[in-house]
Motif scaffolding. Structure first.
Motif, PDB file in Angstrom:
ATOM      1  N   THR A   1       0.812  -1.222   0.000  1.00  0.00           N
ATOM      2  CA  THR A   1       0.000   0.000   0.000  1.00  0.00           C
ATOM      3  C   THR A   1       0.842   1.267   0.000  1.00  0.00           C
ATOM      4  OG1 THR A   1      -0.129   0.107   2.417  1.00  0.00           O
ATOM      5  CG2 THR A   1      -1.810  -1.213   1.289  1.00  0.00           C
ATOM      6  N   GLY A   2       2.170   1.121   0.051  1.00  0.00           N
ATOM      7  CA  GLY A   2       3.046   2.286  -0.047  1.00  0.00           C
ATOM      8  C   GLY A   2       3.529   2.845   1.276  1.00  0.00           C
ATOM      9  N   PHE A   3       3.458   2.061   2.344  1.00  0.00           N
ATOM     10  CA  PHE A   3       3.904   2.562   3.650  1.00  0.00           C
ATOM     11  C   PHE A   3       5.403   2.882   3.633  1.00  0.00           C
ATOM     12  CE2 PHE A   3       5.554   1.585   7.976  1.00  0.00           C
ATOM     13  CZ  PHE A   3       4.963   2.633   8.648  1.00  0.00           C
ATOM     14  N   ALA A   4       6.197   1.957   3.125  1.00  0.00           N
ATOM     15  CA  ALA A   4       7.634   2.227   3.030  1.00  0.00           C
ATOM     16  C   ALA A   4       7.924   3.255   1.954  1.00  0.00           C
ATOM     17  CB  ALA A   4       8.389   0.935   2.746  1.00  0.00           C
ATOM     18  N   THR A   5       7.143   3.226   0.889  1.00  0.00           N
ATOM     19  CA  THR A   5       7.344   4.161  -0.222  1.00  0.00           C
ATOM     20  C   THR A   5       7.282   5.603   0.262  1.00  0.00           C
ATOM     21  OG1 THR A   5       6.160   2.523  -1.566  1.00  0.00           O
ATOM     22  CG2 THR A   5       6.627   4.655  -2.583  1.00  0.00           C
ATOM     23  N   GLU A   6       6.356   5.882   1.182  1.00  0.00           N
ATOM     24  CA  GLU A   6       6.245   7.233   1.760  1.00  0.00           C
ATOM     25  C   GLU A   6       7.559   7.667   2.391  1.00  0.00           C
ATOM     26  OE1 GLU A   6       1.842   8.303   3.283  1.00  0.00           O
ATOM     27  OE2 GLU A   6       2.773   6.604   4.301  1.00  0.00           O
ATOM     28  N   GLY A   7       8.181   6.754   3.122  1.00  0.00           N
ATOM     29  CA  GLY A   7       9.449   7.069   3.758  1.00  0.00           C
ATOM     30  C   GLY A   7      10.561   7.268   2.746  1.00  0.00           C
ATOM     31  N   LEU A   8      10.598   6.432   1.720  1.00  0.00           N
ATOM     32  CA  LEU A   8      11.633   6.541   0.691  1.00  0.00           C
ATOM     33  C   LEU A   8      11.574   7.885  -0.024  1.00  0.00           C
ATOM     34  CD1 LEU A   8      11.290   2.949  -0.792  1.00  0.00           C
ATOM     35  CD2 LEU A   8      13.249   3.808   0.497  1.00  0.00           C
ATOM     36  N   LEU A   9      10.368   8.407  -0.214  1.00  0.00           N
ATOM     37  CA  LEU A   9      10.194   9.678  -0.925  1.00  0.00           C
ATOM     38  C   LEU A   9      10.754  10.870  -0.155  1.00  0.00           C
ATOM     39  CD1 LEU A   9       6.631   9.132  -2.411  1.00  0.00           C
ATOM     40  CD2 LEU A   9       8.729   9.500  -3.733  1.00  0.00           C
ATOM     41  N   ARG A  10      11.029  10.706   1.116  1.00  0.00           N
ATOM     42  CA  ARG A  10      11.672  11.784   1.869  1.00  0.00           C
ATOM     43  C   ARG A  10      13.135  11.953   1.467  1.00  0.00           C
ATOM     44  NH1 ARG A  10      10.249   9.758   7.780  1.00  0.00           N
ATOM     45  NH2 ARG A  10       7.971   9.640   7.673  1.00  0.00           N
TER      46      ARG A  10
ATOM     47  N   THR B   1      14.510  10.674  -1.787  1.00  0.00           N
ATOM     48  CA  THR B   1      14.727  10.785  -3.225  1.00  0.00           C
ATOM     49  C   THR B   1      13.392  10.836  -3.948  1.00  0.00           C
ATOM     50  OG1 THR B   1      15.731   9.735  -5.174  1.00  0.00           O
ATOM     51  CG2 THR B   1      14.890   8.267  -3.456  1.00  0.00           C
ATOM     52  N   ASP B   2      13.380  11.502  -5.092  1.00  0.00           N
ATOM     53  CA  ASP B   2      12.164  11.572  -5.908  1.00  0.00           C
ATOM     54  C   ASP B   2      12.100  10.449  -6.938  1.00  0.00           C
ATOM     55  OD1 ASP B   2      11.241  13.888  -4.662  1.00  0.00           O
ATOM     56  OD2 ASP B   2      12.419  15.178  -5.994  1.00  0.00           O
ATOM     57  N   ASP B   3      13.138   9.620  -6.995  1.00  0.00           N
ATOM     58  CA  ASP B   3      13.210   8.573  -8.024  1.00  0.00           C
ATOM     59  C   ASP B   3      12.929   7.214  -7.386  1.00  0.00           C
ATOM     60  OD1 ASP B   3      13.600   7.235 -10.377  1.00  0.00           O
ATOM     61  OD2 ASP B   3      15.681   7.867 -10.666  1.00  0.00           O
ATOM     62  N   VAL B   4      11.644   6.973  -7.049  1.00  0.00           N
ATOM     63  CA  VAL B   4      11.235   5.749  -6.360  1.00  0.00           C
ATOM     64  C   VAL B   4      10.370   4.906  -7.281  1.00  0.00           C
ATOM     65  CG1 VAL B   4       9.993   4.781  -4.384  1.00  0.00           C
ATOM     66  CG2 VAL B   4      11.350   6.878  -4.107  1.00  0.00           C
ATOM     67  N   HIS B   5      10.631   3.609  -7.297  1.00  0.00           N
ATOM     68  CA  HIS B   5       9.909   2.656  -8.125  1.00  0.00           C
ATOM     69  C   HIS B   5       9.358   1.557  -7.217  1.00  0.00           C
ATOM     70  CE1 HIS B   5      11.749   4.227 -11.937  1.00  0.00           C
ATOM     71  NE2 HIS B   5      12.544   4.746 -11.011  1.00  0.00           N
ATOM     72  N   GLY B   6       8.068   1.245  -7.346  1.00  0.00           N
ATOM     73  CA  GLY B   6       7.438   0.257  -6.491  1.00  0.00           C
ATOM     74  C   GLY B   6       6.947  -0.940  -7.274  1.00  0.00           C
ATOM     75  N   LEU B   7       7.219  -2.141  -6.756  1.00  0.00           N
ATOM     76  CA  LEU B   7       6.790  -3.381  -7.408  1.00  0.00           C
ATOM     77  C   LEU B   7       6.045  -4.247  -6.413  1.00  0.00           C
ATOM     78  CD1 LEU B   7       8.603  -5.652  -9.889  1.00  0.00           C
ATOM     79  CD2 LEU B   7       8.000  -6.644  -7.669  1.00  0.00           C
ATOM     80  N   ASP B   8       4.941  -4.831  -6.850  1.00  0.00           N
ATOM     81  CA  ASP B   8       4.178  -5.745  -6.002  1.00  0.00           C
ATOM     82  C   ASP B   8       3.406  -6.704  -6.894  1.00  0.00           C
ATOM     83  OD1 ASP B   8       3.402  -5.455  -2.771  1.00  0.00           O
ATOM     84  OD2 ASP B   8       2.008  -6.674  -3.950  1.00  0.00           O
ATOM     85  N   GLN B   9       3.105  -7.892  -6.351  1.00  0.00           N
ATOM     86  CA  GLN B   9       2.323  -8.857  -7.125  1.00  0.00           C
ATOM     87  C   GLN B   9       0.818  -8.726  -6.856  1.00  0.00           C
ATOM     88  OE1 GLN B   9       2.392 -13.004  -6.268  1.00  0.00           O
ATOM     89  NE2 GLN B   9       2.681 -12.763  -4.067  1.00  0.00           N
TER      90      GLN B   9
ATOM     91  N   PHE C   1      -0.420   7.940  -4.282  1.00  0.00           N
ATOM     92  CA  PHE C   1       0.650   8.546  -5.072  1.00  0.00           C
ATOM     93  C   PHE C   1       0.304   8.753  -6.544  1.00  0.00           C
ATOM     94  CE2 PHE C   1       2.622   5.646  -1.892  1.00  0.00           C
ATOM     95  CZ  PHE C   1       3.150   6.606  -1.040  1.00  0.00           C
ATOM     96  N   GLY C   2      -0.862   8.248  -6.998  1.00  0.00           N
ATOM     97  CA  GLY C   2      -1.132   8.220  -8.432  1.00  0.00           C
ATOM     98  C   GLY C   2      -0.402   7.047  -9.066  1.00  0.00           C
ATOM     99  N   THR C   3      -0.712   6.759 -10.307  1.00  0.00           N
ATOM    100  CA  THR C   3      -0.089   5.605 -10.952  1.00  0.00           C
ATOM    101  C   THR C   3       1.278   5.937 -11.534  1.00  0.00           C
ATOM    102  OG1 THR C   3      -1.286   6.114 -12.984  1.00  0.00           O
ATOM    103  CG2 THR C   3      -2.279   4.494 -11.503  1.00  0.00           C
ATOM    104  N   ARG C   4       1.495   7.206 -11.902  1.00  0.00           N
ATOM    105  CA  ARG C   4       2.788   7.585 -12.482  1.00  0.00           C
ATOM    106  C   ARG C   4       3.223   8.983 -12.056  1.00  0.00           C
ATOM    107  NH1 ARG C   4       4.603   4.424 -16.824  1.00  0.00           N
ATOM    108  NH2 ARG C   4       3.135   2.798 -17.442  1.00  0.00           N
ATOM    109  N   ASP C   5       2.589   9.534 -11.031  1.00  0.00           N
ATOM    110  CA  ASP C   5       2.890  10.905 -10.636  1.00  0.00           C
ATOM    111  C   ASP C   5       4.168  10.978  -9.813  1.00  0.00           C
ATOM    112  OD1 ASP C   5       0.579  11.620 -11.942  1.00  0.00           O
ATOM    113  OD2 ASP C   5      -0.645  11.573 -10.135  1.00  0.00           O
ATOM    114  N   ARG C   6       4.124  10.463  -8.580  1.00  0.00           N
ATOM    115  CA  ARG C   6       5.293  10.553  -7.692  1.00  0.00           C
ATOM    116  C   ARG C   6       6.126   9.273  -7.709  1.00  0.00           C
ATOM    117  NH1 ARG C   6       3.880  12.139  -1.876  1.00  0.00           N
ATOM    118  NH2 ARG C   6       6.109  12.652  -1.868  1.00  0.00           N
ATOM    119  N   VAL C   7       5.492   8.147  -8.047  1.00  0.00           N
ATOM    120  CA  VAL C   7       6.165   6.856  -8.009  1.00  0.00           C
ATOM    121  C   VAL C   7       5.827   6.101  -9.293  1.00  0.00           C
ATOM    122  CG1 VAL C   7       6.410   4.664  -6.749  1.00  0.00           C
ATOM    123  CG2 VAL C   7       5.938   6.790  -5.490  1.00  0.00           C
ATOM    124  N   ARG C   8       6.794   5.394  -9.836  1.00  0.00           N
ATOM    125  CA  ARG C   8       6.535   4.516 -10.981  1.00  0.00           C
ATOM    126  C   ARG C   8       6.264   3.112 -10.439  1.00  0.00           C
ATOM    127  NH1 ARG C   8       8.256   4.315 -16.493  1.00  0.00           N
ATOM    128  NH2 ARG C   8       7.113   2.552 -17.396  1.00  0.00           N
TER     129      ARG C   8
END
Length: 207
Positions: free
Chosen positions: A56-65, A67-75, A87-94
């Motif tokens: 759901t992006g819990f860690a992703t939120e922390g990573l964005l503090r 760097t702005d170049d964050v990529h998330g993968l999940d099954q 975060f949107g589908t392609r706005d802040r995170v790919r």
């Protein structure tokens, strides 16, 4: 192999857990634990970072503090839909839907890799960690958070039936087998009596 190390079972599990995941998660893996682990990973501004099992992006939120170049993968499509809402589908995170054991990226693509709450569902952790080593740049670091093996024999049997739980010795073996160096382990806990997390940081060798 635990029942949730089967990919189809894990996807079904998260179809329903995704509805309450963000309310349950802080009792096991909270912001303080995440932020402490982020400091260990030492991400620098501009680093290209992959979050494997981003959920759901819990860690992703922390990573964005960092760097702005964050990529998330999940099954899990259902978990990722929660992340899309944040975060949107392609706005802040790919975002990518994919498998930790077959990462859809070229060699040496990332400056760092983070994965929390995912390794316990991988049928072949060493294969996934080998993929991490392949797609992270030589000399760069990866961080993996998983469930520490319980001390009670009763809970050990229960844990083994559900998914992967492991201790520092097993973590060391897996990371060494995957080819990592400079491996270190930390035990984290939300509060006394709560499930413990084992957080491993390792470096890909220089070529």
């Amino acid at each position: 192999m635990g029942v949730l190390e089967d990919k189809a079972n894990a996807r079904l599990f998260y179809k329903y857990l995704s509805k309450v995941y963000d309310r349950i998660n802080p009792f096991i893996w909270n912001e303080e634990m995440r932020d402490e682990a982020l400091e260990w990973l030492a991400i620098e501004e501009g680093d290209r970072v992959l979050d494997v099992g981003c959920g759901t992006g819990f860690a992703t939120e922390g990573l964005l503090r960092y760097t702005d170049d964050v990529h998330g993968l999940d099954q899990s499509r259902h978990q990722m839909e929660k992340a899309f809402a944040k975060f949107g589908t392609r706005d802040r995170v790919r975002f990518y839907r994919g498998d930790a054991e077959r990462l859809p990226f070229a060699d040496d693509s990332f400056d760092a890799i983070w994965s929390s709450g995912s390794i316990e569902y991988w049928p072949n952790p060493v294969a996934a960690l080998s993929e991490f080593r392949r797609v992270v740049k030589p000399g760069s670091r990866v961080l993996v958070v998983g469930p520490d093996y319980p001390n009670s024999s009763l809970f050990q049997r229960l844990a083994d039936a559900i998914m992967l739980f492991y201790d520092e010795e097993e973590a060391q073996r897996m990371f060494e087998e995957a080819g990592f160096v400079d491996i270190e382990h930390h035990i984290q806990q939300a509060y006394p009596g709560s499930p413990r997390a084992i957080t491993t940081i390792a470096r890909a060798p220089e070529k």
